[in-house]
Enzyme design. Sequence first.
Site, PDB file in Angstrom:
ATOM      1  N   ASP A  87     -24.731 -65.558  20.853  1.00  0.00           N
ATOM      2  CA  ASP A  87     -25.163 -65.768  19.398  1.00  0.00           C
ATOM      3  C   ASP A  87     -26.840 -65.910  19.438  1.00  0.00           C
ATOM      4  O   ASP A  87     -27.418 -66.502  20.184  1.00  0.00           O
ATOM      5  CB  ASP A  87     -24.509 -67.025  18.540  1.00  0.00           C
ATOM      6  CG  ASP A  87     -24.557 -66.663  16.962  1.00  0.00           C
ATOM      7  OD1 ASP A  87     -25.810 -66.652  16.407  1.00  0.00           O
ATOM      8  OD2 ASP A  87     -23.453 -66.386  16.223  1.00  0.00           O
ATOM      9  N   ILE A  88     -27.470 -65.422  18.414  1.00  0.00           N
ATOM     10  CA  ILE A  88     -29.250 -65.687  18.193  1.00  0.00           C
ATOM     11  C   ILE A  88     -29.454 -66.925  18.247  1.00  0.00           C
ATOM     12  O   ILE A  88     -30.652 -67.382  18.594  1.00  0.00           O
ATOM     13  CB  ILE A  88     -29.422 -64.732  16.987  1.00  0.00           C
ATOM     14  CG1 ILE A  88     -31.072 -64.520  17.156  1.00  0.00           C
ATOM     15  CG2 ILE A  88     -28.974 -65.381  15.690  1.00  0.00           C
ATOM     16  CD1 ILE A  88     -31.479 -63.662  16.072  1.00  0.00           C
ATOM     17  N   VAL A 131     -16.064 -62.356   2.806  1.00  0.00           N
ATOM     18  CA  VAL A 131     -15.351 -63.027   3.833  1.00  0.00           C
ATOM     19  C   VAL A 131     -16.061 -64.496   3.642  1.00  0.00           C
ATOM     20  O   VAL A 131     -17.276 -64.564   3.494  1.00  0.00           O
ATOM     21  CB  VAL A 131     -15.414 -62.774   5.116  1.00  0.00           C
ATOM     22  CG1 VAL A 131     -14.471 -63.759   5.932  1.00  0.00           C
ATOM     23  CG2 VAL A 131     -14.833 -61.291   5.417  1.00  0.00           C
ATOM     24  N   TYR A 188     -27.631 -52.424   4.840  1.00  0.00           N
ATOM     25  CA  TYR A 188     -26.691 -53.137   5.095  1.00  0.00           C
ATOM     26  C   TYR A 188     -25.422 -51.820   5.138  1.00  0.00           C
ATOM     27  O   TYR A 188     -24.752 -51.637   6.065  1.00  0.00           O
ATOM     28  CB  TYR A 188     -26.076 -54.060   4.298  1.00  0.00           C
ATOM     29  CG  TYR A 188     -24.869 -54.907   4.647  1.00  0.00           C
ATOM     30  CD1 TYR A 188     -24.991 -55.708   5.743  1.00  0.00           C
ATOM     31  CD2 TYR A 188     -23.684 -54.484   4.066  1.00  0.00           C
ATOM     32  CE1 TYR A 188     -23.587 -56.323   5.815  1.00  0.00           C
ATOM     33  CE2 TYR A 188     -22.505 -55.074   4.176  1.00  0.00           C
ATOM     34  CZ  TYR A 188     -22.674 -55.908   5.373  1.00  0.00           C
ATOM     35  OH  TYR A 188     -21.161 -56.619   5.834  1.00  0.00           O
ATOM     36  N   ASP A 215     -29.866 -62.568  21.628  1.00  0.00           N
ATOM     37  CA  ASP A 215     -30.359 -61.710  20.506  1.00  0.00           C
ATOM     38  C   ASP A 215     -29.716 -60.251  20.805  1.00  0.00           C
ATOM     39  O   ASP A 215     -30.183 -59.857  21.712  1.00  0.00           O
ATOM     40  CB  ASP A 215     -31.557 -61.931  20.089  1.00  0.00           C
ATOM     41  CG  ASP A 215     -32.104 -61.113  18.855  1.00  0.00           C
ATOM     42  OD1 ASP A 215     -31.094 -60.376  18.260  1.00  0.00           O
ATOM     43  OD2 ASP A 215     -32.910 -61.361  18.306  1.00  0.00           O
ATOM     44  N   ASN A 260     -19.631 -58.063  16.897  1.00  0.00           N
ATOM     45  CA  ASN A 260     -19.335 -58.543  15.703  1.00  0.00           C
ATOM     46  C   ASN A 260     -20.542 -59.254  14.957  1.00  0.00           C
ATOM     47  O   ASN A 260     -20.616 -59.487  13.894  1.00  0.00           O
ATOM     48  CB  ASN A 260     -18.532 -59.851  15.930  1.00  0.00           C
ATOM     49  CG  ASN A 260     -18.511 -60.787  14.651  1.00  0.00           C
ATOM     50  OD1 ASN A 260     -17.844 -60.368  13.458  1.00  0.00           O
ATOM     51  ND2 ASN A 260     -19.238 -62.132  14.712  1.00  0.00           N
ATOM     52  N   LYS A 302     -23.533 -50.234   8.397  1.00  0.00           N
ATOM     53  CA  LYS A 302     -22.165 -50.302   8.551  1.00  0.00           C
ATOM     54  C   LYS A 302     -21.524 -49.053   8.460  1.00  0.00           C
ATOM     55  O   LYS A 302     -20.213 -48.892   8.973  1.00  0.00           O
ATOM     56  CB  LYS A 302     -21.819 -51.057   7.484  1.00  0.00           C
ATOM     57  CG  LYS A 302     -22.305 -52.490   7.651  1.00  0.00           C
ATOM     58  CD  LYS A 302     -21.649 -53.400   8.779  1.00  0.00           C
ATOM     59  CE  LYS A 302     -22.192 -54.810   8.944  1.00  0.00           C
ATOM     60  NZ  LYS A 302     -21.757 -55.447   9.950  1.00  0.00           N
ATOM     61  N   THR A 310     -17.741 -66.903   4.635  1.00  0.00           N
ATOM     62  CA  THR A 310     -18.422 -67.459   5.811  1.00  0.00           C
ATOM     63  C   THR A 310     -19.880 -67.562   5.167  1.00  0.00           C
ATOM     64  O   THR A 310     -20.333 -67.331   4.052  1.00  0.00           O
ATOM     65  CB  THR A 310     -18.673 -66.148   6.752  1.00  0.00           C
ATOM     66  OG1 THR A 310     -19.337 -65.079   5.960  1.00  0.00           O
ATOM     67  CG2 THR A 310     -17.227 -65.821   7.467  1.00  0.00           C
ATOM     68  N   SER A 368     -17.781 -52.994   7.762  1.00  0.00           N
ATOM     69  CA  SER A 368     -17.555 -53.658   6.406  1.00  0.00           C
ATOM     70  C   SER A 368     -16.991 -52.595   5.471  1.00  0.00           C
ATOM     71  O   SER A 368     -16.964 -51.492   5.804  1.00  0.00           O
ATOM     72  CB  SER A 368     -19.066 -53.981   5.746  1.00  0.00           C
ATOM     73  OG  SER A 368     -19.003 -54.292   4.498  1.00  0.00           O
TER      74      SER A 368
END
Length: 275
Positions: free
Chosen positions: A39-40, A208, A175, A77, A104, A179, A210, A157
């Site tokens: 993860d970043i 979602v 975005y 990253d 992901n 996607k 999150t 997405s």
Amino acid sequence: MRTGRFEGHVAFITGAARGQGRNHAVRLAAEGASIIAVDICGQIASVPYELASEDDLRETVNLVEALGGKIYATVADVRDRAVLESALNEGVARFGVPSIVLANAGISPQRATEPDPQQVFLDTIETNLVGVWNTISIVAPMMITRGDGGAIVITSSAQGLIGRGGDGSGAASAYTASKHGVVGLMRSFSAWLAPHSIRVNTVHPTGVHTAMVEHAEMMEWVAADPQRGTTMSNPMPVGMVDVSDITEAVLYLVGESGRYVTGVTLPVDAGFTSK
């Protein structure tokens, strides 16, 4: 409690510090897989919400190890190909070549007012699209050489199948474009990798629960247009789905259940793309 469904498998997961990535890691570990997690764990300046931290990544490690699972987790990253490759190589040295890859990692930086739309656009494309290409193009040759097939799932997405909610902003445009773009990558990679019994699919969630979605700036973006709340709602009577709903779809695609499924765009969207 650990089960053996994915015993002997290694899973490489990006964006694993929280949200969908963390849940995928924990579930796969619970079913026997060893996890390589990245993860970043830092901020991208154009993103208006707080990205995952090193503490978040450590919590993923704690949750996996509490199940008796094996995990190698490090900061990387996906935009930085050299760092990502180094992280993967270290995980491979510990556990072996992945048979499961979950591309992901992603950002969704919508906000009511953008200070620099071009930078937002570029950062989103580089993370959501270039980052996926980096991830798969690094690991796929290893999987081919390993010679035992495998499964790759890209997190797209519902916006990767439609354009609803477009407003010309850098964030919303990038975005949706990114996607959609990963669907093109999936189709290209699936054609390349099918002869090696490596399956490649995309999963397409609606909203979602999150941190990427549930933050003040996103709520302000929705509120800025009186029609947006209706436009971005689901036909089924649910505001957002849970991370576990996406994990179930991922497990289907990477497991024996999906052994002949490749080149597929799988919505988990409460009907969002059908309205």
